[in-house]
Design a protein around this motif. Structure first.
Motif, PDB file in Angstrom:
ATOM      1  N   SER A   5     -16.036 -51.715  27.156  1.00 51.08           N
ATOM      2  CA  SER A   5     -16.951 -50.588  26.975  1.00 51.08           C
ATOM      3  C   SER A   5     -16.791 -50.066  25.554  1.00 51.08           C
ATOM      4  O   SER A   5     -15.702 -49.597  25.185  1.00 51.08           O
ATOM      5  CB  SER A   5     -16.638 -49.466  27.970  1.00 51.08           C
ATOM      6  N   PRO A   6     -17.861 -50.113  24.716  1.00 50.93           N
ATOM      7  CA  PRO A   6     -17.763 -49.683  23.326  1.00 50.93           C
ATOM      8  C   PRO A   6     -17.282 -48.249  23.242  1.00 50.93           C
ATOM      9  O   PRO A   6     -17.790 -47.361  23.908  1.00 50.93           O
ATOM     10  CB  PRO A   6     -19.198 -49.817  22.811  1.00 50.93           C
ATOM     11  N   THR A 412     -27.968 -57.642  12.431  1.00 46.63           N
ATOM     12  CA  THR A 412     -27.256 -56.447  11.967  1.00 46.63           C
ATOM     13  C   THR A 412     -26.627 -55.692  13.128  1.00 46.63           C
ATOM     14  O   THR A 412     -25.461 -55.261  13.071  1.00 46.63           O
ATOM     15  CB  THR A 412     -28.223 -55.514  11.211  1.00 46.63           C
ATOM     16  N   GLU A 413     -27.400 -55.524  14.213  1.00 44.94           N
ATOM     17  CA  GLU A 413     -26.862 -54.813  15.368  1.00 44.94           C
ATOM     18  C   GLU A 413     -25.691 -55.574  15.979  1.00 44.94           C
ATOM     19  O   GLU A 413     -24.678 -54.985  16.364  1.00 44.94           O
ATOM     20  CB  GLU A 413     -27.952 -54.588  16.418  1.00 44.94           C
ATOM     21  N   ARG A 417     -21.887 -54.122  16.287  1.00 47.69           N
ATOM     22  CA  ARG A 417     -21.196 -54.061  17.577  1.00 47.69           C
ATOM     23  C   ARG A 417     -19.876 -54.851  17.508  1.00 47.69           C
ATOM     24  O   ARG A 417     -18.856 -54.450  18.094  1.00 47.69           O
ATOM     25  CB  ARG A 417     -22.084 -54.580  18.701  1.00 47.69           C
ATOM     26  N   SER A 418     -19.892 -55.975  16.798  1.00 47.59           N
ATOM     27  CA  SER A 418     -18.665 -56.767  16.661  1.00 47.59           C
ATOM     28  C   SER A 418     -17.610 -55.993  15.883  1.00 47.59           C
ATOM     29  O   SER A 418     -16.422 -55.988  16.243  1.00 47.59           O
ATOM     30  CB  SER A 418     -18.989 -58.085  15.938  1.00 47.59           C
ATOM     31  N   SER A 422     -13.990 -54.652  17.209  1.00 45.39           N
ATOM     32  CA  SER A 422     -12.709 -54.897  16.530  1.00 45.39           C
ATOM     33  C   SER A 422     -11.982 -53.581  16.291  1.00 45.39           C
ATOM     34  O   SER A 422     -10.750 -53.484  16.435  1.00 45.39           O
ATOM     35  CB  SER A 422     -12.951 -55.609  15.196  1.00 45.39           C
ATOM     36  N   LEU A 423     -12.748 -52.544  15.903  1.00 45.49           N
ATOM     37  CA  LEU A 423     -12.141 -51.228  15.686  1.00 45.49           C
ATOM     38  C   LEU A 423     -11.542 -50.689  16.975  1.00 45.49           C
ATOM     39  O   LEU A 423     -10.434 -50.137  16.995  1.00 45.49           O
ATOM     40  CB  LEU A 423     -13.198 -50.260  15.144  1.00 45.49           C
ATOM     41  N   ASP A 424     -12.304 -50.864  18.067  1.00 48.50           N
ATOM     42  CA  ASP A 424     -11.814 -50.426  19.377  1.00 48.50           C
ATOM     43  C   ASP A 424     -10.492 -51.113  19.709  1.00 48.50           C
ATOM     44  O   ASP A 424      -9.518 -50.492  20.170  1.00 48.50           O
ATOM     45  CB  ASP A 424     -12.849 -50.745  20.457  1.00 48.50           C
TER      46      ASP A 424
END
Length: 452
Positions: A5-6, A412-413, A417-418, A422-424
Motif C-alpha cells: 500500500s503506497p 512518468t506515473e 510510483r516506483s 522504494s522510499l516506502d
C-alpha cells in the motif's frame, strides 16, 4: 521488503502526492486538448460558412432566369367550366371563352351476339386496329369468340392503346366495345379487315354521346370545341395549350367563363427574399466567426469586403437600374440587408427589361459578378477548402502528439510510483532499525540503573 500500500511505510499520502505531480505533468496535454477543441470549432465554423455561401450562390439561380420576372398568373371566372394556367410567355389580357363541346375518347360497339358465336376460322381472316400511326392485327384464322377476341386485344402486344370491353345485356347476348386511350378525332379507332371478315361481320358503330345524351353525328365531334373571343378553336384534347401563347385551358364542362392573365411579381419577390435571407445568413456567420476568433480573420474580412463591393457597386449600360438598392435591397440598421418588395414590383412595371438585364446580363450582370466572387471561395481547393484542410492536418498532428504524450505520462506515473515504493521500503527499514536501536538503548539504560 515491498510495500503493498503506497505510503504505508513512510506515512505519506502517496496517491495524493502522485495525483498532484501528475496534474502538473498533464498540463501540456490539457493545453493540447484545448487547442484541438479550438481547431475543431474552426473546422465546424468554416463548414457552416461554406454551406451558407453555397446557399447564397444557389439563390442566384432564380434571379438570373427571365421567367422569374416574366411570371404571370391566371384566373378563371368559373373553374367549373375550365381552369387556366399561364407561363412567362403569356401577355396580360382578358379573354371570353365558351366551351361548346368537350373532347372524348372514341368508343365503338359491335352488334350483340351469343356468347358461343365465333368469328373467322379461315386463312387470311383478320381485323386490324389503327390509332394514329399505330396498328394491331388480330389474327382470326382460328375462329374466336368475343371473349377470346377481347383477351387478345387487351394483350401486351397491342400498342395502339385500344382497350376491349364486353357487355352482357338483359338478353344474355354480348356486345364487344373498343375504346381509344386518348381523346380526339386524330386518336379515333379505325378498323379494317382481311379474308372473309368485313365491316358487317361485327357491325361496329360509334357509342359516343354529347352532353344531351345524343349520339355524336360524326367522328369529328370527338374533338373539343371552344370559342375564344368569338374565334372558333378545335383541338383533340381538353387541355388546350396553343390557342393563346403561354395560356393553358383545362376544359371541365360546357359553358362560358372569362380568363384573366396578369403579370405576377410573386416569383421575383420570393427569389429576392431567398437571396436576402441567404446573404444575411452569410453575414451573420462571418460576424460570429470573427467575434469568436475561431476562423481566419483576414478571410472573414475579405468575404465581407467583396460582398459589400458587389452589393454597392453601380453598373451601367443595362437599362434603368444601376444599383441593387433601386430594386429594394438596402442595408438595415444594426447590420445585414433588408428588402422592400414594393420597389421591385414598381421597377418591374416601369422597366422589366432593365430589371432582367441588371441580374442576368452575361458579361456584367449582378448574378455573374456575385457568382464569380462566391466561386473563388467555394471551388474545390479554394480558400475555404485550404483553411479546412490545414485545420484537419493540425488535428492529425495534435492526435499524434497526444498519443505520444499519453504514453510518456503513463511512464512518468509508473516511475513516480516506483520511486515512492522504494522510499516506502527505505523508510520502513529505517523505522525498523530505529525501533531496534531505541530498544537496545533502553536495555543499556536499564542495566546501568540496575548496577547503580
Amino acid at each position: 521488503m515491498a510495500i503493498s500500500s503506497p505510503g504505508l511505510g513512510s506515512g505519506l499520502d502517496v496517491n495524493s502526492i502522485i495525483s498532484s505531480l501528475m496534474a502538473i505533468e498533464e498540463r501540456p496535454l490539457t493545453l493540447l486538448n484545448q487547442k484541438e477543441a479550438e481547431v475543431q470549432a474552426n473546422i465546424s465554423a468554416m463548414g457552416s460558412l461554406k454551406s451558407a455561401l453555397s446557399s447564397l450562390q444557389s439563390s442566384l439561380t432564380a434571379l438570373g432566369e427571365e421567367d422569374t420576372f416574366r411570371a404571370t398568373s391566371t384566373q378563371s371566372s368559373d373553374s367549373a367550366v375550365f381552369t387556366a394556367t399561364s407561363s412567362s410567355t403569356a401577355t396580360s389580357a382578358n379573354y371570353a371563352v365558351t366551351v361548346n363541346r368537350l373532347a372524348q375518347a372514341h368508343k365503338v360497339g359491335s352488334t350483340a351476339f351469343a356468347d358461343t358465336a365465333t368469328f373467322g376460322g379461315a386463312a387470311g381472316d383478320e381485323m386490324i386496329l389503327t390509332v394514329d400511326s399505330k396498328t394491331f392485327t388480330l389474327d382470326l384464322s382460328t375462329a374466336q369468340t368475343l371473349s377470346q377476341i377481347q383477351s387478345t386485344i387487351n394483350a401486351e402486344l397491342n400498342t395502339t392503346g385500344v382497350t376491349a370491353g364486353l357487355i352482357t345485356g338483359d338478353s344474355g347476348q354480348q356486345t364487344l366495345t373498343l375504346t381509344a386511350s386518348d381523346t380526339g378525332y386524330d386518336n379515333r379507332v379505325q378498323l379494317s379487315y382481311g379474308g372473309a371478315i368485313n365491316a358487317s361481320t361485327f357491325n361496329f358503330s360509334m357509342l359516343n354521346r354529347d352532353s344531351d345524351d345524343v349520339l355524336l353525328a360524326t367522328e369529328a365531334e370527338l374533338d373539343a370545341s371552344v370559342t375564344i373571343d368569338g374565334v372558333p378553336v378545335t383541338r383533340s384534347s381538353n387541355s388546350i395549350t396553343d390557342a393563346v401563347a403561354g395560356l393553358t385551358l383545362n376544359l371541365k364542362t360546357e359553358g362560358s367563363a372569362s380568363v384573366t392573365i396578369n403579370a405576377d411579381s410573386s416569383s421575383a419577390t420570393g427569389a429576392m427574399n431567398t437571396f436576402v435571407a441567404s446573404l444575411n445568413d452569410v453575414l451573420n456567420q462571418v460576424k460570429s466567426i470573427s467575434s469568436s476568433g475561431t476562423g481566419n480573420s483576414s478571410v472573414m474580412r475579405s468575404i465581407e469586403f467583396q460582398l459589400s463591393s458587389i452589393m454597392n457597386a453601380g453598373q451601367t449600360g443595362l437599362g434603368s437600374y444601376s444599383y441593387l438598392s433601386q430594386l429594394g435591397v438596402t442595408t438595415k440598421e444594426g447590420g445585414g440587408m433588408t428588402f422592400d418588395s414594393s420597389k421591385l414590383s414598381t421597377a418591374m412595371t416601369d422597366d422589366i427589361e432593365g430589371v432582367i438585364s441588371f441580374f442576368s446580363d452575361t458579361s456584367k450582370g449582378f448574378d455573374v459578378r456575385m457568382d464569380g466572387m462566391l466561386d473563388s471561395f467555394l471551388q474545390s481547393g479554394g480558400v475555404i477548402d485550404s483553411i479546412v484542410n490545414g485545420a484537419k492536418s493540425e488535428v492529425t498532428t495534435i492526435t499524434r502528439n497526444r498519443s505520444l504524450m499519453e504514453q510518456r505520462l503513463i511512464s512518468t506515473e509508473a516511475r513516480l510510483r516506483s520511486q515512492f515504493e522504494s522510499l516506502d521500503t527505505l523508510m520502513s527499514s529505517m523505522q525498523t532499525t530505529s525501533s531496534y536501536l531505541t530498544s537496545q538503548l533502553e536495555s543499556i539504560a536499564n542495566l546501568t540503573l540496575n548496577k547503580s
